[in-house]
Design a protein around this motif. Structure first.
Motif, PDB file in Angstrom:
ATOM      1  N   UNK A   1       7.806  15.700 -15.832  1.00 43.71           N
ATOM      2  CA  UNK A   1       8.698  15.843 -14.692  1.00 43.71           C
ATOM      3  C   UNK A   1       9.998  15.090 -14.940  1.00 43.71           C
ATOM      4  N   UNK A   2      11.125  15.795 -14.763  1.00 43.97           N
ATOM      5  CA  UNK A   2      12.422  15.127 -14.873  1.00 43.97           C
ATOM      6  C   UNK A   2      12.609  14.215 -13.667  1.00 43.97           C
ATOM      7  N   UNK A   3      12.934  12.939 -13.915  1.00 45.96           N
ATOM      8  CA  UNK A   3      12.962  11.945 -12.850  1.00 45.96           C
ATOM      9  C   UNK A   3      14.361  11.467 -12.488  1.00 45.96           C
ATOM     10  N   UNK A   4      15.301  11.586 -13.413  1.00 45.09           N
ATOM     11  CA  UNK A   4      16.636  11.062 -13.138  1.00 45.09           C
ATOM     12  C   UNK A   4      16.705   9.569 -13.375  1.00 45.09           C
ATOM     13  N   UNK A   5      17.830   8.965 -12.983  1.00 45.88           N
ATOM     14  CA  UNK A   5      18.070   7.554 -13.274  1.00 45.88           C
ATOM     15  C   UNK A   5      17.125   6.627 -12.525  1.00 45.88           C
ATOM     16  N   UNK A   6      16.721   7.014 -11.298  1.00 54.66           N
ATOM     17  CA  UNK A   6      15.867   6.112 -10.498  1.00 54.66           C
ATOM     18  C   UNK A   6      14.752   6.885  -9.802  1.00 54.66           C
ATOM     19  N   UNK A   7      14.276   7.939 -10.439  1.00 59.06           N
ATOM     20  CA  UNK A   7      13.131   8.734  -9.964  1.00 59.06           C
ATOM     21  C   UNK A   7      13.426   9.581  -8.735  1.00 59.06           C
ATOM     22  N   UNK A   8      14.682   9.734  -8.340  1.00 58.40           N
ATOM     23  CA  UNK A   8      14.977  10.517  -7.140  1.00 58.40           C
ATOM     24  C   UNK A   8      15.292  11.974  -7.448  1.00 58.40           C
ATOM     25  N   UNK A   9      15.264  12.376  -8.727  1.00 54.74           N
ATOM     26  CA  UNK A   9      15.519  13.775  -9.061  1.00 54.74           C
ATOM     27  C   UNK A   9      14.465  14.660  -8.396  1.00 54.74           C
ATOM     28  N   UNK A  10      14.882  15.812  -7.926  1.00 52.58           N
ATOM     29  CA  UNK A  10      13.951  16.735  -7.286  1.00 52.58           C
ATOM     30  C   UNK A  10      14.054  16.766  -5.780  1.00 52.58           C
ATOM     31  N   UNK A  11      15.016  16.055  -5.196  1.00 55.19           N
ATOM     32  CA  UNK A  11      15.181  16.093  -3.735  1.00 55.19           C
ATOM     33  C   UNK A  11      15.921  17.383  -3.354  1.00 55.19           C
ATOM     34  N   UNK A  12      15.295  18.475  -3.708  1.00 57.81           N
ATOM     35  CA  UNK A  12      15.846  19.818  -3.477  1.00 57.81           C
ATOM     36  C   UNK A  12      16.112  20.073  -2.001  1.00 57.81           C
ATOM     37  N   UNK A  13      15.260  19.552  -1.129  1.00 56.80           N
ATOM     38  CA  UNK A  13      15.424  19.779   0.304  1.00 56.80           C
ATOM     39  C   UNK A  13      16.712  19.218   0.862  1.00 56.80           C
TER      40      UNK A  13
END
Length: 409
Positions: free
Chosen positions: A235-247
Protein backbone atom coordinates in the motif's frame (compact mmCIF):
# COMPACT_ATOMS: atom_id res chain seq x y z
CA UNK A 1 32.63 -13.55 14.65
CA UNK A 2 29.42 -12.22 16.18
CA UNK A 3 28.61 -10.34 12.96
CA UNK A 4 28.99 -13.59 11.00
CA UNK A 5 26.64 -15.44 13.33
CA UNK A 6 24.09 -12.61 13.02
CA UNK A 7 24.31 -12.82 9.23
CA UNK A 8 23.70 -16.57 9.32
CA UNK A 9 20.67 -16.04 11.56
CA UNK A 10 19.37 -13.37 9.22
CA UNK A 11 19.72 -15.65 6.20
CA UNK A 12 17.99 -18.49 8.03
CA UNK A 13 15.12 -16.22 9.09
CA UNK A 14 14.78 -14.88 5.57
CA UNK A 15 14.71 -18.41 4.14
CA UNK A 16 12.08 -19.43 6.67
CA UNK A 17 10.02 -16.37 5.74
CA UNK A 18 10.20 -17.22 2.02
CA UNK A 19 9.28 -20.86 2.63
CA UNK A 20 6.50 -20.13 5.10
CA UNK A 21 4.96 -17.46 2.85
CA UNK A 22 4.91 -19.89 -0.05
CA UNK A 23 3.17 -22.56 2.03
CA UNK A 24 0.75 -20.02 3.53
CA UNK A 25 -0.40 -18.47 0.27
CA UNK A 26 -0.03 -21.35 -2.19
CA UNK A 27 -0.25 -24.51 -0.09
CA UNK A 28 -0.73 -27.33 0.34
CA UNK A 29 2.59 -27.90 -1.45
CA UNK A 30 5.15 -30.69 -1.60
CA UNK A 31 8.81 -30.18 -0.83
CA UNK A 32 9.60 -30.56 -4.53
CA UNK A 33 7.14 -27.77 -5.36
CA UNK A 34 8.66 -25.60 -2.63
CA UNK A 35 12.13 -26.05 -4.11
CA UNK A 36 10.87 -25.01 -7.55
CA UNK A 37 8.72 -22.15 -6.26
CA UNK A 38 11.14 -20.55 -3.79
CA UNK A 39 14.50 -21.13 -5.45
CA UNK A 40 15.88 -22.57 -2.20
CA UNK A 41 18.01 -25.69 -2.33
CA UNK A 42 16.52 -29.09 -1.61
CA UNK A 43 18.64 -29.41 1.52
CA UNK A 44 17.54 -26.02 2.85
CA UNK A 45 13.87 -26.80 2.22
CA UNK A 46 14.18 -30.22 3.86
CA UNK A 47 15.89 -28.80 6.95
CA UNK A 48 13.45 -25.93 7.38
CA UNK A 49 10.41 -28.16 6.78
CA UNK A 50 11.67 -30.52 9.46
CA UNK A 51 12.27 -27.63 11.83
CA UNK A 52 8.84 -26.05 11.32
CA UNK A 53 7.12 -29.45 11.53
CA UNK A 54 8.75 -30.11 14.91
CA UNK A 55 7.54 -26.69 16.11
CA UNK A 56 3.99 -27.55 15.01
CA UNK A 57 3.90 -24.60 12.62
CA UNK A 58 3.26 -26.73 9.53
CA UNK A 59 1.62 -30.12 9.11
CA UNK A 60 0.96 -32.78 6.50
CA UNK A 61 -2.15 -32.25 4.38
CA UNK A 62 -2.48 -35.45 2.39
CA UNK A 63 -0.45 -36.54 -0.61
CA UNK A 64 -0.34 -36.18 -4.37
CA UNK A 65 0.71 -38.61 -7.07
CA UNK A 66 4.13 -38.13 -8.58
CA UNK A 67 5.44 -39.17 -11.98
CA UNK A 68 6.45 -42.77 -11.49
CA UNK A 69 7.62 -42.35 -7.91
CA UNK A 70 6.18 -42.53 -4.44
CA UNK A 71 3.36 -40.09 -3.58
CA UNK A 72 4.48 -36.62 -2.56
CA UNK A 73 3.50 -35.43 0.92
CA UNK A 74 1.73 -32.07 0.88
CA UNK A 75 2.35 -29.45 3.56
CA UNK A 76 0.25 -26.61 4.93
CA UNK A 77 0.37 -24.15 7.80
CA UNK A 78 -1.34 -25.66 10.84
CA UNK A 79 -4.43 -23.51 11.51
CA UNK A 80 -4.41 -24.08 15.28
CA UNK A 81 -0.73 -23.12 15.73
CA UNK A 82 -1.97 -19.72 16.84
CA UNK A 83 -4.82 -17.25 16.61
CA UNK A 84 -5.37 -13.71 15.37
CA UNK A 85 -7.81 -10.94 16.20
CA UNK A 86 -9.01 -8.41 13.65
CA UNK A 87 -10.83 -5.27 14.80
CA UNK A 88 -12.82 -2.95 12.55
CA UNK A 89 -13.33 0.44 14.19
CA UNK A 90 -15.99 1.91 11.92
CA UNK A 91 -18.37 4.79 12.26
CA UNK A 92 -21.42 2.57 12.75
CA UNK A 93 -19.89 -0.22 14.85
CA UNK A 94 -16.82 -1.72 16.41
CA UNK A 95 -16.41 -5.31 15.26
CA UNK A 96 -13.97 -7.71 16.89
CA UNK A 97 -13.35 -11.06 15.19
CA UNK A 98 -11.15 -14.03 16.10
CA UNK A 99 -9.48 -16.13 13.38
CA UNK A 100 -7.28 -19.19 13.29
CA UNK A 101 -3.98 -18.99 11.45
CA UNK A 102 -5.64 -20.03 8.18
CA UNK A 103 -8.02 -17.05 8.57
CA UNK A 104 -10.94 -19.30 9.47
CA UNK A 105 -13.45 -17.20 11.49
CA UNK A 106 -14.06 -18.53 15.00
CA UNK A 107 -15.99 -15.87 16.95
CA UNK A 108 -17.27 -12.32 16.53
CA UNK A 109 -18.43 -9.48 18.79
CA UNK A 110 -20.28 -6.38 17.56
CA UNK A 111 -20.76 -3.04 19.31
CA UNK A 112 -23.12 -0.73 17.35
CA UNK A 113 -22.35 3.00 17.41
CA UNK A 114 -24.76 5.87 16.97
CA UNK A 115 -23.24 8.24 14.36
CA UNK A 116 -25.09 11.13 16.00
CA UNK A 117 -23.63 10.42 19.45
CA UNK A 118 -20.11 11.84 19.46
CA UNK A 119 -19.58 10.78 23.08
CA UNK A 120 -20.15 7.19 22.01
CA UNK A 121 -17.24 7.50 19.59
CA UNK A 122 -14.76 8.98 22.05
CA UNK A 123 -11.41 7.16 22.20
CA UNK A 124 -11.99 5.81 25.70
CA UNK A 125 -15.34 4.30 24.70
CA UNK A 126 -13.88 2.71 21.57
CA UNK A 127 -10.98 1.26 23.57
CA UNK A 128 -13.42 -0.27 26.06
CA UNK A 129 -15.39 -1.85 23.20
CA UNK A 130 -12.21 -3.35 21.76
CA UNK A 131 -11.14 -4.83 25.09
CA UNK A 132 -14.62 -6.15 25.84
CA UNK A 133 -14.83 -7.69 22.37
CA UNK A 134 -11.44 -9.32 22.81
CA UNK A 135 -12.64 -10.95 26.05
CA UNK A 136 -15.86 -12.10 24.39
CA UNK A 137 -14.31 -13.76 21.33
CA UNK A 138 -11.58 -15.50 23.33
CA UNK A 139 -14.15 -16.90 25.74
CA UNK A 140 -16.55 -17.90 22.94
CA UNK A 141 -13.85 -19.79 21.04
CA UNK A 142 -12.27 -21.29 24.15
CA UNK A 143 -8.69 -20.38 23.19
CA UNK A 144 -5.86 -19.18 25.39
CA UNK A 145 -4.71 -15.57 25.36
CA UNK A 146 -1.17 -16.92 25.16
CA UNK A 147 -1.99 -18.48 21.79
CA UNK A 148 -2.70 -15.07 20.21
CA UNK A 149 -0.10 -13.95 17.68
CA UNK A 150 -1.44 -10.43 17.63
CA UNK A 151 -4.35 -8.04 17.48
CA UNK A 152 -4.80 -6.01 14.30
CA UNK A 153 -6.99 -2.89 14.33
CA UNK A 154 -8.33 -0.98 11.34
CA UNK A 155 -9.38 2.60 12.09
CA UNK A 156 -10.67 5.59 10.10
CA UNK A 157 -8.22 8.42 9.52
CA UNK A 158 -4.43 8.65 9.55
CA UNK A 159 -2.29 6.32 11.66
CA UNK A 160 1.08 7.74 12.67
CA UNK A 161 3.44 4.80 13.12
CA UNK A 162 6.11 5.33 15.75
CA UNK A 163 7.07 3.47 18.90
CA UNK A 164 3.33 3.27 19.48
CA UNK A 165 0.62 4.01 16.93
CA UNK A 166 -1.20 7.34 17.18
CA UNK A 167 -4.49 7.98 15.36
CA UNK A 168 -5.65 11.22 13.72
CA UNK A 169 -9.31 10.78 12.72
CA UNK A 170 -10.70 14.22 11.93
CA UNK A 171 -14.25 13.04 11.21
CA UNK A 172 -14.37 11.37 14.65
CA UNK A 173 -12.86 14.38 16.37
CA UNK A 174 -9.69 12.41 17.18
CA UNK A 175 -6.39 14.29 17.23
CA UNK A 176 -3.20 12.39 18.08
CA UNK A 177 -5.08 9.69 20.01
CA UNK A 178 -2.58 7.20 21.52
CA UNK A 179 -4.85 4.22 20.87
CA UNK A 180 -2.13 1.59 21.17
CA UNK A 181 -1.05 2.93 24.56
CA UNK A 182 -4.70 3.01 25.70
CA UNK A 183 -5.05 -0.69 24.89
CA UNK A 184 -1.63 -1.89 26.00
CA UNK A 185 -2.46 -2.92 29.58
CA UNK A 186 -5.48 -4.97 28.49
CA UNK A 187 -3.85 -6.84 25.58
CA UNK A 188 -1.09 -9.39 26.13
CA UNK A 189 -0.41 -9.87 22.40
CA UNK A 190 1.31 -7.55 19.94
CA UNK A 191 -0.95 -4.71 18.73
CA UNK A 192 -0.94 -3.53 15.11
CA UNK A 193 -2.98 -0.49 14.01
CA UNK A 194 -3.52 0.85 10.50
CA UNK A 195 -6.05 2.74 8.42
CA UNK A 196 -9.12 0.59 7.69
CA UNK A 197 -9.01 1.16 3.92
CA UNK A 198 -5.38 0.02 3.84
CA UNK A 199 -6.19 -3.16 5.77
CA UNK A 200 -9.07 -3.79 3.35
CA UNK A 201 -6.69 -3.37 0.44
CA UNK A 202 -4.29 -5.97 1.76
CA UNK A 203 -7.08 -8.44 2.55
CA UNK A 204 -8.62 -8.10 -0.90
CA UNK A 205 -5.32 -8.71 -2.68
CA UNK A 206 -4.37 -11.58 -0.37
CA UNK A 207 -7.67 -13.44 -0.27
CA UNK A 208 -10.05 -11.80 -2.74
CA UNK A 209 -8.69 -10.47 -6.02
CA UNK A 210 -6.11 -12.38 -8.03
CA UNK A 211 -2.71 -11.90 -6.37
CA UNK A 212 -1.16 -11.56 -9.84
CA UNK A 213 -2.66 -8.06 -10.01
CA UNK A 214 0.24 -5.68 -9.38
CA UNK A 215 -1.54 -2.31 -9.46
CA UNK A 216 -4.95 -1.92 -7.83
CA UNK A 217 -7.00 0.58 -5.88
CA UNK A 218 -9.35 -0.76 -3.21
CA UNK A 219 -12.08 1.78 -2.42
CA UNK A 220 -13.85 1.68 0.95
CA UNK A 221 -17.29 3.30 1.11
CA UNK A 222 -19.14 3.28 4.41
CA UNK A 223 -20.18 6.27 6.46
CA UNK A 224 -16.85 7.68 5.34
CA UNK A 225 -14.83 7.07 2.19
CA UNK A 226 -11.22 6.00 1.76
CA UNK A 227 -8.95 4.05 -0.58
CA UNK A 228 -5.84 1.90 -0.58
CA UNK A 229 -3.49 2.34 -3.54
CA UNK A 230 -1.70 -1.00 -3.95
CA UNK A 231 1.48 -1.44 -5.99
CA UNK A 232 3.21 -4.82 -6.09
CA UNK A 233 1.20 -5.91 -3.09
CA UNK A 234 2.22 -2.91 -0.98
CA UNK A 235 0.00 0.00 0.00
CA UNK A 236 1.31 3.43 -0.96
CA UNK A 237 1.40 5.45 2.27
CA UNK A 238 2.87 8.84 1.42
CA UNK A 239 5.10 10.91 3.67
CA UNK A 240 3.09 10.34 6.87
CA UNK A 241 0.71 7.47 6.03
CA UNK A 242 -2.17 9.75 5.00
CA UNK A 243 -2.15 8.73 1.32
CA UNK A 244 -5.49 7.28 0.25
CA UNK A 245 -7.84 9.88 1.75
CA UNK A 246 -9.85 9.67 -1.46
CA UNK A 247 -13.05 10.74 0.30
CA UNK A 248 -11.56 14.16 0.94
CA UNK A 249 -10.61 14.94 -2.63
CA UNK A 250 -12.75 17.74 -4.05
CA UNK A 251 -15.55 16.60 -6.36
CA UNK A 252 -17.57 19.85 -6.50
CA UNK A 253 -15.79 23.15 -5.84
CA UNK A 254 -17.72 25.01 -3.14
CA UNK A 255 -20.18 22.12 -2.92
CA UNK A 256 -21.79 20.32 0.01
CA UNK A 257 -20.25 20.72 3.46
CA UNK A 258 -18.14 17.75 4.49
CA UNK A 259 -17.56 16.51 8.03
CA UNK A 260 -13.87 17.33 7.64
CA UNK A 261 -14.73 21.04 7.45
CA UNK A 262 -14.11 21.49 3.72
CA UNK A 263 -16.76 21.73 1.00
CA UNK A 264 -17.39 19.57 -2.02
CA UNK A 265 -15.54 16.45 -0.83
CA UNK A 266 -16.41 13.16 -2.52
CA UNK A 267 -17.44 11.77 0.89
CA UNK A 268 -20.17 14.38 1.19
CA UNK A 269 -21.80 12.90 -1.93
CA UNK A 270 -21.18 9.14 -1.78
CA UNK A 271 -20.52 8.33 1.88
CA UNK A 272 -23.59 6.81 3.54
CA UNK A 273 -24.19 9.91 5.66
CA UNK A 274 -23.99 12.15 2.60
CA UNK A 275 -26.24 9.91 0.48
CA UNK A 276 -28.92 9.80 3.17
CA UNK A 277 -28.73 13.55 3.72
CA UNK A 278 -29.18 14.15 -0.02
CA UNK A 279 -32.21 11.84 0.06
CA UNK A 280 -33.76 13.80 2.91
CA UNK A 281 -33.09 17.13 1.19
CA UNK A 282 -34.63 15.80 -2.02
CA UNK A 283 -37.93 15.30 -0.23
CA UNK A 284 -37.78 11.89 1.35
CA UNK A 285 -38.28 13.32 4.84
CA UNK A 286 -36.55 12.28 8.09
CA UNK A 287 -35.54 8.67 8.61
CA UNK A 288 -37.43 6.31 10.83
CA UNK A 289 -36.78 6.97 14.55
CA UNK A 290 -33.81 5.00 15.72
CA UNK A 291 -32.93 3.69 12.25
CA UNK A 292 -29.20 3.22 11.67
CA UNK A 293 -27.38 4.10 8.46
CA UNK A 294 -27.26 0.52 7.18
CA UNK A 295 -31.03 0.05 7.46
CA UNK A 296 -31.59 3.51 5.95
CA UNK A 297 -29.43 2.70 2.91
CA UNK A 298 -31.38 -0.55 2.53
CA UNK A 299 -34.61 1.47 2.69
CA UNK A 300 -33.33 3.84 0.00
CA UNK A 301 -32.49 0.94 -2.29
CA UNK A 302 -35.92 -0.60 -1.74
CA UNK A 303 -37.72 2.73 -2.23
CA UNK A 304 -36.04 3.29 -5.60
CA UNK A 305 -38.38 0.70 -7.15
CA UNK A 306 -41.42 2.89 -6.50
CA UNK A 307 -40.11 6.38 -5.73
CA UNK A 308 -38.79 8.75 -8.38
CA UNK A 309 -37.00 10.75 -5.68
CA UNK A 310 -35.14 7.69 -4.35
CA UNK A 311 -34.33 6.52 -7.88
CA UNK A 312 -32.93 9.95 -8.78
CA UNK A 313 -30.76 10.06 -5.64
CA UNK A 314 -29.31 6.64 -6.49
CA UNK A 315 -28.63 7.62 -10.09
CA UNK A 316 -26.86 10.77 -8.91
CA UNK A 317 -24.87 8.70 -6.43
CA UNK A 318 -23.78 6.32 -9.19
CA UNK A 319 -22.62 9.34 -11.20
CA UNK A 320 -20.69 10.87 -8.30
CA UNK A 321 -19.09 7.55 -7.41
CA UNK A 322 -18.18 6.85 -11.04
CA UNK A 323 -16.59 10.29 -11.36
CA UNK A 324 -14.58 9.67 -8.19
CA UNK A 325 -13.42 6.31 -9.52
CA UNK A 326 -12.45 8.00 -12.80
CA UNK A 327 -10.15 10.27 -10.80
CA UNK A 328 -8.47 7.19 -9.33
CA UNK A 329 -8.04 5.72 -12.81
CA UNK A 330 -6.56 8.92 -14.21
CA UNK A 331 -4.21 9.39 -11.24
CA UNK A 332 -2.97 5.84 -10.64
CA UNK A 333 -3.61 3.81 -13.83
CA UNK A 334 -4.59 0.67 -11.88
CA UNK A 335 -5.32 -2.72 -13.38
CA UNK A 336 -8.29 -3.10 -11.05
CA UNK A 337 -10.59 -0.96 -8.93
CA UNK A 338 -12.25 -2.90 -6.10
CA UNK A 339 -15.32 -1.31 -4.50
CA UNK A 340 -15.87 -2.42 -0.91
CA UNK A 341 -17.18 -1.28 2.45
CA UNK A 342 -20.72 -2.00 3.61
CA UNK A 343 -22.22 0.98 1.75
CA UNK A 344 -20.05 0.41 -1.32
CA UNK A 345 -21.25 -3.18 -1.57
CA UNK A 346 -24.89 -2.20 -1.01
CA UNK A 347 -24.78 0.57 -3.62
CA UNK A 348 -22.55 -1.32 -6.02
CA UNK A 349 -24.71 -4.42 -5.87
CA UNK A 350 -27.48 -2.43 -7.56
CA UNK A 351 -25.61 0.30 -9.41
CA UNK A 352 -22.36 -1.25 -10.65
CA UNK A 353 -23.22 -0.94 -14.38
CA UNK A 354 -24.14 2.74 -13.89
CA UNK A 355 -20.97 3.33 -11.82
CA UNK A 356 -18.85 1.78 -14.57
CA UNK A 357 -20.58 3.89 -17.22
CA UNK A 358 -19.97 7.09 -15.24
CA UNK A 359 -16.33 6.16 -14.72
CA UNK A 360 -15.95 5.54 -18.44
CA UNK A 361 -17.47 8.93 -19.23
CA UNK A 362 -15.06 10.79 -16.93
CA UNK A 363 -11.83 8.78 -17.21
CA UNK A 364 -9.26 8.99 -19.98
CA UNK A 365 -10.14 6.32 -22.52
CA UNK A 366 -6.83 4.45 -22.61
CA UNK A 367 -6.33 3.90 -18.84
CA UNK A 368 -10.03 3.12 -18.43
CA UNK A 369 -9.72 0.37 -21.05
CA UNK A 370 -6.91 -1.18 -18.98
CA UNK A 371 -8.98 -1.23 -15.78
CA UNK A 372 -11.68 -3.51 -14.39
CA UNK A 373 -14.14 -2.25 -11.75
CA UNK A 374 -15.46 -4.98 -9.47
CA UNK A 375 -17.02 -5.46 -6.04
CA UNK A 376 -14.97 -6.61 -3.08
CA UNK A 377 -15.16 -10.41 -2.85
CA UNK A 378 -14.70 -10.59 0.91
CA UNK A 379 -18.00 -8.99 1.88
CA UNK A 380 -18.79 -6.28 4.44
CA UNK A 381 -16.51 -7.80 7.12
CA UNK A 382 -13.39 -7.34 5.00
CA UNK A 383 -11.88 -4.64 7.25
CA UNK A 384 -11.72 -7.00 10.24
CA UNK A 385 -10.21 -9.66 7.96
CA UNK A 386 -7.73 -7.06 6.73
CA UNK A 387 -6.90 -5.98 10.26
CA UNK A 388 -6.08 -9.60 11.12
CA UNK A 389 -3.61 -9.69 8.21
CA UNK A 390 -1.44 -7.17 10.11
CA UNK A 391 -0.23 -9.76 12.66
CA UNK A 392 -0.11 -12.41 9.89
CA UNK A 393 2.26 -10.24 7.86
CA UNK A 394 4.44 -9.76 10.94
CA UNK A 395 4.46 -13.51 11.57
CA UNK A 396 5.47 -14.29 7.98
CA UNK A 397 8.24 -11.69 8.07
CA UNK A 398 9.65 -13.36 11.20
CA UNK A 399 9.55 -16.76 9.52
CA UNK A 400 6.91 -18.02 11.92
CA UNK A 401 8.76 -17.38 15.16
CA UNK A 402 6.52 -16.30 17.98
CA UNK A 403 6.84 -12.68 19.13
CA UNK A 404 8.81 -12.19 22.31
CA UNK A 405 6.57 -11.95 25.38
CA UNK A 406 5.81 -8.40 26.43
CA UNK A 407 7.64 -7.23 29.51
CA UNK A 408 5.68 -4.75 31.60
CA UNK A 409 7.95 -2.02 33.02
Amino acid sequence: MEAKRATVRDIRRRNRAVLLSSIYFDGPLSQQELVRGTGLSGGTVSNLVGEMSEEGLIEEAGSADSDGGRPRTLLRVRPTYGYLVGVDVGETRVQVELFDLAMGPLAKADFPLDPQDRRGREPGTIARHILAGLDQVIEAAGVSRRSLFGVGIGVPGVVEQGREAVVHAQTLGWTAVPLEAMLRDGVDATIHIDNGAKTLGRAELWFGADRSVRHAVVALVGSGVGAAVMTNGVSYRGASSSAGEWGHTTLVYGGRACRCGARGCLEAYVGAEGVLDRWRQAGRGPGAPGADEESEIAALLAAADTSEVAARVLQETAGYLGAGIANLINLFNPERIVLGGWAGLALGGRLLPEIRAAAAAHALHHPYAQTTIDLCRLGPDAVSVGAATLPVASLLERGGTRPAPRVTP
